[in-house]
Design a protein around this motif. Sequence first.
Motif, PDB file in Angstrom:
ATOM      1  N   GLU A  52       0.826  -1.206   0.000  1.00 17.49           N
ATOM      2  CA  GLU A  52       0.000   0.000   0.000  1.00 17.49           C
ATOM      3  C   GLU A  52       0.861   1.256   0.000  1.00 17.49           C
ATOM      4  O   GLU A  52       0.571   2.224  -0.700  1.00 17.49           O
ATOM      5  CB  GLU A  52      -0.942  -0.005   1.205  1.00 17.49           C
ATOM      6  CG  GLU A  52      -2.050  -1.023   1.111  1.00 17.49           C
ATOM      7  CD  GLU A  52      -2.856  -1.142   2.402  1.00 17.49           C
ATOM      8  OE1 GLU A  52      -2.597  -0.365   3.347  1.00 17.49           O
ATOM      9  OE2 GLU A  52      -3.730  -2.019   2.449  1.00 17.49           O
ATOM     10  N   ARG A  53       1.936   1.261   0.792  1.00 18.42           N
ATOM     11  CA  ARG A  53       2.838   2.415   0.822  1.00 18.42           C
ATOM     12  C   ARG A  53       3.497   2.626  -0.536  1.00 18.42           C
ATOM     13  O   ARG A  53       3.668   3.753  -0.990  1.00 18.42           O
ATOM     14  CB  ARG A  53       3.902   2.223   1.903  1.00 18.42           C
ATOM     15  CG  ARG A  53       3.349   2.341   3.318  1.00 18.42           C
ATOM     16  CD  ARG A  53       4.434   2.301   4.342  1.00 18.42           C
ATOM     17  NE  ARG A  53       5.312   3.455   4.177  1.00 18.42           N
ATOM     18  CZ  ARG A  53       6.533   3.521   4.676  1.00 18.42           C
ATOM     19  NH1 ARG A  53       7.029   2.514   5.362  1.00 18.42           N
ATOM     20  NH2 ARG A  53       7.276   4.597   4.498  1.00 18.42           N
TER      21      ARG A  53
ATOM     22  N   ALA B 170       2.232   1.673  -3.428  1.00 13.41           N
ATOM     23  CA  ALA B 170       1.190   2.112  -4.350  1.00 13.41           C
ATOM     24  C   ALA B 170       0.861   3.594  -4.165  1.00 13.41           C
ATOM     25  O   ALA B 170       0.550   4.286  -5.136  1.00 13.41           O
ATOM     26  CB  ALA B 170      -0.077   1.271  -4.149  1.00 13.41           C
ATOM     27  N   ARG B 171       0.930   4.089  -2.931  1.00 12.52           N
ATOM     28  CA  ARG B 171       0.665   5.509  -2.682  1.00 12.52           C
ATOM     29  C   ARG B 171       1.850   6.391  -3.047  1.00 12.52           C
ATOM     30  O   ARG B 171       1.738   7.607  -3.037  1.00 12.52           O
ATOM     31  CB  ARG B 171       0.318   5.721  -1.210  1.00 12.52           C
ATOM     32  CG  ARG B 171      -1.067   5.241  -0.828  1.00 12.52           C
ATOM     33  CD  ARG B 171      -1.456   5.729   0.551  1.00 12.52           C
ATOM     34  NE  ARG B 171      -0.550   5.278   1.574  1.00 12.52           N
ATOM     35  CZ  ARG B 171      -0.775   4.263   2.421  1.00 12.52           C
ATOM     36  NH1 ARG B 171      -1.895   3.609   2.344  1.00 12.52           N
ATOM     37  NH2 ARG B 171       0.112   3.941   3.326  1.00 12.52           N
ATOM     38  N   GLY B 172       3.013   5.786  -3.309  1.00  9.93           N
ATOM     39  CA  GLY B 172       4.195   6.563  -3.678  1.00  9.93           C
ATOM     40  C   GLY B 172       4.995   7.050  -2.484  1.00  9.93           C
ATOM     41  O   GLY B 172       5.834   7.933  -2.626  1.00  9.93           O
ATOM     42  N   GLU B 173       4.740   6.505  -1.306  1.00  7.92           N
ATOM     43  CA  GLU B 173       5.495   6.918  -0.118  1.00  7.92           C
ATOM     44  C   GLU B 173       6.931   6.398  -0.167  1.00  7.92           C
ATOM     45  O   GLU B 173       7.823   7.005   0.417  1.00  7.92           O
ATOM     46  CB  GLU B 173       4.798   6.413   1.150  1.00  7.92           C
ATOM     47  CG  GLU B 173       3.450   7.045   1.392  1.00  7.92           C
ATOM     48  CD  GLU B 173       2.772   6.487   2.624  1.00  7.92           C
ATOM     49  OE1 GLU B 173       3.401   5.728   3.389  1.00  7.92           O
ATOM     50  OE2 GLU B 173       1.588   6.806   2.822  1.00  7.92           O
TER      51      GLU B 173
ATOM     52  N   TYR C 170      11.143  -0.453  -1.673  1.00  9.17           N
ATOM     53  CA  TYR C 170      10.126  -1.492  -1.605  1.00  9.17           C
ATOM     54  C   TYR C 170      10.766  -2.877  -1.710  1.00  9.17           C
ATOM     55  O   TYR C 170      10.457  -3.773  -0.918  1.00  9.17           O
ATOM     56  CB  TYR C 170       9.089  -1.294  -2.715  1.00  9.17           C
ATOM     57  CG  TYR C 170       8.099  -2.420  -2.834  1.00  9.17           C
ATOM     58  CD1 TYR C 170       7.078  -2.590  -1.906  1.00  9.17           C
ATOM     59  CD2 TYR C 170       8.180  -3.332  -3.888  1.00  9.17           C
ATOM     60  CE1 TYR C 170       6.176  -3.632  -2.018  1.00  9.17           C
ATOM     61  CE2 TYR C 170       7.283  -4.376  -4.010  1.00  9.17           C
ATOM     62  CZ  TYR C 170       6.277  -4.516  -3.076  1.00  9.17           C
ATOM     63  OH  TYR C 170       5.390  -5.546  -3.185  1.00  9.17           O
TER      64      TYR C 170
END
Length: 94
Positions: free
Chosen positions: A60-61, A63-66, A72
């Motif tokens: 999720e992180r 995918a959000r671009g964090e 990753y």
Amino acid sequence: MFWYDHGMGGWGWVAMTFSMVLLVALAVAGVVLLLRSVDRFPSGPAHPPAAPSAKQVLAERFARGEIDEEEYEQRLTALRVHGSGQDRPGSRES
């Protein structure tokens, strides 16, 4: 019996009308309260949703671009090497 004699005066009609309005209002309020109390207790299971796994949170992180792709991959490798906390009760890998 005095069926037609001694009729009801003006205040009698006012009292009767007021009591009928009060009776209808109490009936409506009772139905509303009953429906609200029934709706308050759902019939489904009362278990909270399971917490997401570490891999799901990492995805999720990403995918959000964090985090970028390199970070990753590093963290995903670290999770695979050290385990992702799957021994916790209630968590499943997807």
